[in-house]
Structures are given as structure tokens and as C-alpha cells.
Design a protein around this motif. Structure first.
Motif, PDB file in Angstrom:
ATOM      1  N   VAL A 212       0.848  -1.194   0.000  1.00 52.78           N
ATOM      2  CA  VAL A 212       0.000   0.000   0.000  1.00 52.78           C
ATOM      3  C   VAL A 212       0.884   1.245   0.000  1.00 52.78           C
ATOM      4  O   VAL A 212       1.787   1.384   0.840  1.00 52.78           O
ATOM      5  CB  VAL A 212      -0.942   0.001   1.220  1.00 52.78           C
ATOM      6  CG1 VAL A 212      -1.799   1.256   1.221  1.00 52.78           C
ATOM      7  CG2 VAL A 212      -1.809  -1.253   1.226  1.00 52.78           C
ATOM      8  N   LEU A 213       0.593   2.181  -0.937  1.00 54.69           N
ATOM      9  CA  LEU A 213       1.397   3.389  -1.075  1.00 54.69           C
ATOM     10  C   LEU A 213       0.643   4.653  -0.693  1.00 54.69           C
ATOM     11  O   LEU A 213       1.214   5.749  -0.767  1.00 54.69           O
ATOM     12  CB  LEU A 213       1.901   3.515  -2.517  1.00 54.69           C
ATOM     13  CG  LEU A 213       2.772   2.372  -3.037  1.00 54.69           C
ATOM     14  CD1 LEU A 213       3.222   2.661  -4.455  1.00 54.69           C
ATOM     15  CD2 LEU A 213       3.970   2.132  -2.126  1.00 54.69           C
ATOM     16  N   VAL A 214      -0.634   4.553  -0.305  1.00 55.19           N
ATOM     17  CA  VAL A 214      -1.420   5.737   0.042  1.00 55.19           C
ATOM     18  C   VAL A 214      -2.036   5.530   1.415  1.00 55.19           C
ATOM     19  O   VAL A 214      -2.038   4.419   1.964  1.00 55.19           O
ATOM     20  CB  VAL A 214      -2.524   6.000  -1.010  1.00 55.19           C
ATOM     21  CG1 VAL A 214      -1.911   6.399  -2.347  1.00 55.19           C
ATOM     22  CG2 VAL A 214      -3.422   4.785  -1.164  1.00 55.19           C
ATOM     23  N   LYS A 215      -2.584   6.607   1.960  1.00 53.07           N
ATOM     24  CA  LYS A 215      -3.221   6.538   3.256  1.00 53.07           C
ATOM     25  C   LYS A 215      -4.516   7.339   3.229  1.00 53.07           C
ATOM     26  O   LYS A 215      -4.802   8.065   2.260  1.00 53.07           O
ATOM     27  CB  LYS A 215      -2.276   7.063   4.332  1.00 53.07           C
ATOM     28  CG  LYS A 215      -1.799   8.482   4.095  1.00 53.07           C
ATOM     29  CD  LYS A 215      -0.806   8.907   5.151  1.00 53.07           C
ATOM     30  CE  LYS A 215      -0.294  10.319   4.883  1.00 53.07           C
ATOM     31  NZ  LYS A 215       0.664  10.757   5.916  1.00 53.07           N
ATOM     32  N   ALA A 216      -5.274   7.256   4.306  1.00 51.33           N
ATOM     33  CA  ALA A 216      -6.570   7.925   4.383  1.00 51.33           C
ATOM     34  C   ALA A 216      -6.418   9.429   4.298  1.00 51.33           C
ATOM     35  O   ALA A 216      -5.396   9.992   4.725  1.00 51.33           O
ATOM     36  CB  ALA A 216      -7.277   7.535   5.676  1.00 51.33           C
ATOM     37  N   ASN A 217      -7.435  10.102   3.690  1.00 50.89           N
ATOM     38  CA  ASN A 217      -7.509  11.559   3.531  1.00 50.89           C
ATOM     39  C   ASN A 217      -6.446  12.104   2.590  1.00 50.89           C
ATOM     40  O   ASN A 217      -6.167  13.304   2.595  1.00 50.89           O
ATOM     41  CB  ASN A 217      -7.432  12.284   4.881  1.00 50.89           C
ATOM     42  CG  ASN A 217      -8.546  11.892   5.826  1.00 50.89           C
ATOM     43  OD1 ASN A 217      -9.687  11.662   5.389  1.00 50.89           O
ATOM     44  ND2 ASN A 217      -8.253  11.796   7.112  1.00 50.89           N
ATOM     45  N   GLN A 218      -5.853  11.248   1.788  1.00 55.81           N
ATOM     46  CA  GLN A 218      -4.845  11.683   0.829  1.00 55.81           C
ATOM     47  C   GLN A 218      -5.508  11.890  -0.528  1.00 55.81           C
ATOM     48  O   GLN A 218      -6.324  11.078  -0.976  1.00 55.81           O
ATOM     49  CB  GLN A 218      -3.717  10.647   0.720  1.00 55.81           C
ATOM     50  CG  GLN A 218      -2.656  11.022  -0.307  1.00 55.81           C
ATOM     51  CD  GLN A 218      -1.570   9.963  -0.436  1.00 55.81           C
ATOM     52  OE1 GLN A 218      -1.458   9.069   0.409  1.00 55.81           O
ATOM     53  NE2 GLN A 218      -0.762  10.072  -1.470  1.00 55.81           N
ATOM     54  N   TYR A 219      -5.173  12.982  -1.191  1.00 57.74           N
ATOM     55  CA  TYR A 219      -5.699  13.252  -2.521  1.00 57.74           C
ATOM     56  C   TYR A 219      -4.848  12.497  -3.551  1.00 57.74           C
ATOM     57  O   TYR A 219      -3.611  12.534  -3.492  1.00 57.74           O
ATOM     58  CB  TYR A 219      -5.664  14.752  -2.830  1.00 57.74           C
ATOM     59  CG  TYR A 219      -6.090  15.074  -4.238  1.00 57.74           C
ATOM     60  CD1 TYR A 219      -7.433  15.124  -4.591  1.00 57.74           C
ATOM     61  CD2 TYR A 219      -5.133  15.309  -5.218  1.00 57.74           C
ATOM     62  CE1 TYR A 219      -7.817  15.412  -5.890  1.00 57.74           C
ATOM     63  CE2 TYR A 219      -5.513  15.600  -6.525  1.00 57.74           C
ATOM     64  CZ  TYR A 219      -6.857  15.645  -6.854  1.00 57.74           C
ATOM     65  OH  TYR A 219      -7.241  15.918  -8.141  1.00 57.74           O
ATOM     66  N   VAL A 220      -5.504  11.820  -4.479  1.00 58.09           N
ATOM     67  CA  VAL A 220      -4.811  11.073  -5.521  1.00 58.09           C
ATOM     68  C   VAL A 220      -5.324  11.543  -6.871  1.00 58.09           C
ATOM     69  O   VAL A 220      -6.448  12.041  -6.994  1.00 58.09           O
ATOM     70  CB  VAL A 220      -5.014   9.548  -5.356  1.00 58.09           C
ATOM     71  CG1 VAL A 220      -4.369   9.037  -4.074  1.00 58.09           C
ATOM     72  CG2 VAL A 220      -6.499   9.193  -5.381  1.00 58.09           C
ATOM     73  N   TYR A 221      -4.498  11.389  -7.873  1.00 61.10           N
ATOM     74  CA  TYR A 221      -4.832  11.785  -9.233  1.00 61.10           C
ATOM     75  C   TYR A 221      -4.925  10.535 -10.103  1.00 61.10           C
ATOM     76  O   TYR A 221      -4.411   9.462  -9.735  1.00 61.10           O
ATOM     77  CB  TYR A 221      -3.778  12.751  -9.778  1.00 61.10           C
ATOM     78  CG  TYR A 221      -2.366  12.230  -9.675  1.00 61.10           C
ATOM     79  CD1 TYR A 221      -1.816  11.414 -10.665  1.00 61.10           C
ATOM     80  CD2 TYR A 221      -1.562  12.552  -8.575  1.00 61.10           C
ATOM     81  CE1 TYR A 221      -0.519  10.935 -10.559  1.00 61.10           C
ATOM     82  CE2 TYR A 221      -0.273  12.075  -8.466  1.00 61.10           C
ATOM     83  CZ  TYR A 221       0.244  11.265  -9.466  1.00 61.10           C
ATOM     84  OH  TYR A 221       1.504  10.784  -9.368  1.00 61.10           O
ATOM     85  N   PRO A 222      -5.571  10.603 -11.260  1.00 57.85           N
ATOM     86  CA  PRO A 222      -5.717   9.421 -12.115  1.00 57.85           C
ATOM     87  C   PRO A 222      -4.364   8.857 -12.535  1.00 57.85           C
ATOM     88  O   PRO A 222      -3.449   9.592 -12.920  1.00 57.85           O
ATOM     89  CB  PRO A 222      -6.490   9.951 -13.319  1.00 57.85           C
ATOM     90  CG  PRO A 222      -7.196  11.158 -12.823  1.00 57.85           C
ATOM     91  CD  PRO A 222      -6.298  11.769 -11.789  1.00 57.85           C
TER      92      PRO A 222
END
Length: 396
Positions: A212-222
């Protein structure tokens, strides 16, 4: 001479009303000559009897000798029936033609029903297979052959089905089919990443394989990697899997008219009767056209059958009701609620997977020419993760 009931029907029978001074003597002499008399009644100078038409000449001579007059009141039997039919040749011919048409139409398949198949492609495949083996609308029932052989041929022509049953009831053929169940799709063994399909804010990540490379409340782009298929730098690569739930935003432009047109019935109606001959519908009653333009139609059709044989001739009763339209003004508050519902339905058509609506906000609102226009922002929680190939490592 005595006659049987069949002889009376073949030769004919007449009822005589006799009148004269010697009616009794006339009847006695008729019996002495061996003429069969039925239903004999004598009252003073009048009498009544029934004779066979074959003995009419002899009865006439005896009555003339006794000066007894008679009048024919009733005529029964085949000769008189044939004479009446001959006078109405066209009616008899039409009746005979009608019976022949009914017999001919009852020996033809007029409808083919397909049950147990939900998708239209499967129904089309079954119908094409049935038509290729000789089962179609217009085919004669005598040329169908054994139903068990037909259903085996249909099954051979339809590879997407595991069982086909055929049943004919009168002029209706019913095909019951069972489609094959698709096997479980095998999971991909090629190493890949899970990336974001659209811009969103991460809410939760449930990874079953990968890093897993992301966490909660993080903005991600396509296109951003959410779950990596590479366990560590230079380590083994695996097919990443898991669910990434994020908050996604959708904008919908909806319009709701404040004046709603509703239809109602006035109670005035006209009736029509139709004769159904297979797929043909012939109007036989109710030729007067209604004076009202808008109408609502309600029909009822008979289900005539002989045992299990459904007759190809049915009667349909149709009633046309007069319909009127009225304008109803709805409040602005109801129109706003309707706009939010339309925006939610619009989002459901855009979301490819299961989604939960988190909230809605009105960005723009305007009332123009009796219509409410709104721009609604809908926040939705959905799975944004999609599989993507692992990019090749860049050379330093």
C-alpha cells in the motif's frame, strides 16, 4: 309399413292437419293400407298425424277419396333441409369455408414462446436454432415430427445452452431453455499495480496482496499507484489486489418543470370487438370513431380452448376511455427535492461499480420560464482501483 327413425330422417317427414266429415274413416283406411302414422289425433271433423314423405302419394289418394282436405304444417328430414340449404347457397358455402379455414388455421403454429432465457441474444439464438430445424410461425403441425427429436436438434444448434425442452399446445409452441453458467474467472497471474481511475480523496484501503502506497484523507490523481505489485526495491513482483474506497465528486445539471401535466379519465368511453385470427385482428363491432382525441385503451381477450388445444380464433373486447390533461403547479421546495433525486440517478449511471452517496450540494440554482435549473455536486464513495501494468525500471 313401419320406418325407423333413420328412415324418417332420410326420406323426410311431414305433419298433416286434416279437415273433413270422414276424417276417422280416412285414418282407418290409411292404416289398412299399411301406411305408418305417428302422433295421430282426431277430434270430430279435424285430425292431425305425421307421415313419411315416401307415403305422401298414397295418403293423397285416400284423402281425396274420403273428401278430406289437409294442410302441411311441419316439414322435417334431409330432403327439406337440402332444399333450404340450396336456397341459401352462399350462406352454406361461407359456413363450409369458415369451418375449413378454422381447421386449416388450427393445424398451423401461430406463436413460438421462449421461456427461461432473460437476455435478448439468447432468445434470438433459440429462435434461429428452432427456425433452422423447421419450427417457426406458419409451419404446419404435421410437419414438426417428434418433439424429443426437435429439441435435440435445437440444442445442437444452440451451443450456449445445456438443456432445451419443447411443448406444443394447440397452435402455440413453447420452448423452455437453460443457459450455461459461465465458469469462475481465473485471477490474473501477471504482476500488476492497482492505480487510481479518477481524482479522489482516499477513505480506506483494504489490500489483499501488494504494498500500500497511500493513506486515508490523501488526494490522488488518475494513474497514481495505490497498491504496488513490487514488494520492495528489486524484490519479487506480484499481481496486486484489493479495494481502495475513496470520495469522488460528480457534477450534474438537471432541470425540473414547475408545472406538471397530468392525465385523467372523464368516464366517457366507447367499445370495440375484434376477431383474432392468429396475428390478424379484424374489427367486427364498434365502427363508430370516438369524438375525443386523447384516449386510454383497456382490452380483454378470450381464451377459448378444447381440452388442452388453444383455438386460433379468439375474441378481443376493447374499451377506449376519454382522457383529459390538466396542469398542476408544484412548489419550489418539491422541485428542489426532485432535482436532487435526478442528480443522484444521474450519478448512478456514471458510476461503474457499487457506490454510496455521501452528500449533495447545490452549486447553482435558477428559475426561468417555469423551470428550475440546478447544478448539483454529488459526493460518492466508490472503489477507484483498477489494474495497470508495472512500469519498467528506468535506467540511471
Amino acid at each position: 309399413m313401419k320406418y325407423s327413425p333413420v328412415a324418417y330422417a332420410l326420406y323426410g317427414e311431414v305433419t298433416l292437419r286434416m279437415r273433413g266429415r270422414d276424417v276417422s274413416g280416412c285414418i282407418v283406411q290409411l292404416q289398412q293400407h299399411g301406411i305408418s302414422l305417428r302422433s295421430v289425433r282426431v277430434h270430430r271433423e279435424t285430425g292431425q298425424c305425421r307421415i313419411c314423405l315416401k307415403d305422401f302419394d298414397e295418403v293423397y289418394r285416400v284423402c281425396r277419396a274420403h273428401r278430406v282436405r289437409f294442410r302441411i304444417e311441419q316439414r322435417q328430414g334431409l330432403p327439406f333441409w337440402r332444399k333450404r340449404v340450396w336456397k341459401r347457397k352462399m350462406f352454406a358455402l361461407c359456413a363450409l369455408l369458415f369451418v375449413c379455414i378454422i381447421y386449416g388455421m388450427s393445424s398451423i403454429i401461430w406463436r413460438v414462446d421462449v421461456l427461461g432465457v432473460e437476455d435478448q441474444d439468447g432468445v434470438a439464438q433459440i429462435r434461429d436454432a428452432a427456425k433452422s430445424v423447421g419450427l417457426y410461425v406458419g409451419q404446419q403441425r404435421s410437419k414438426l415430427g417428434d418433439p424429443f427429436v426437435l429439441q435435440e436438434k435445437i440444442l445442437a444448434k444452440a451451443p450456449d445452452f445445456v438443456w432445451v425442452g419443447l411443448r406444443t399446445s394447440g397452435s402455440v409452441a413453447t420452448i423452455q431453455a437453460l443457459q450455461k453458467v459461465e465458469g469462475t474467472k481465473k485471477s490474473s497471474t501477471t504482476p500488476h499495480d492497482i492505480v487510481a481511475a479518477e481524482p479522489a480523496v482516499i477513505r480506506s484501503v483494504a489490500a489483499t496482496r501488494g504494498r500500500v502506497l497511500v493513506k486515508a484523507n490523501q488526494y490522488v490523481y488518475p494513474g497514481q499507484v495505490l497498491i504496488s505489485g513490487t514488494l520492495a526495491d528489486g524484490q519479487k513482483q506480484v499481481p496486486a489486489s484489493g479495494d481502495v474506497f475513496a470520495e469522488v465528486w460528480y457534477t450534474s445539471k438537471v432541470s425540473v418543470p414547475l408545472k406538471v401535466i397530468k392525465s385523467g379519465l372523464t368516464g366517457e368511453s366507447v367499445t370495440r370487438d375484434y376477431l383474432l385470427l392468429g396475428n390478424w385482428r379484424i374489427r367486427v363491432w364498434g365502427f363508430k370513431e370516438p369524438h375525443f382525441a386523447a384516449s386510454y385503451e383497456r382490452d380483454s381477450t378470450t381464451e377459448w380452448s378444447v381440452h388442452r388445444f388453444v383455438l386460433p380464433v379468439q375474441v378481443q373486447h376493447v374499451r377506449l376511455y376519454q382522457a383529459t390533461q390538466s396542469a398542476e403547479q408544484q412548489s419550489l421546495q418539491n422541485a428542489k427535492q426532485k432535482a436532487l433525486q435526478l442528480a443522484s440517478a444521474d450519478v448512478q449511471t456514471k458510476v461503474k461499480s457499487d457506490a454510496t452517496v455521501l452528500g449533495q450540494s447545490v452549486l447553482h440554482e435558477q428559475v426561468s420560464h417555469g423551470t428550475l435549473y440546478e447544478t448539483v455536486l454529488t459526493r460518492v464513495e466508490q472503489n477507484i482501483g483498477v489494474a495497470a501494468a508495472i512500469p519498467a525500471p528506468q535506467e540511471p
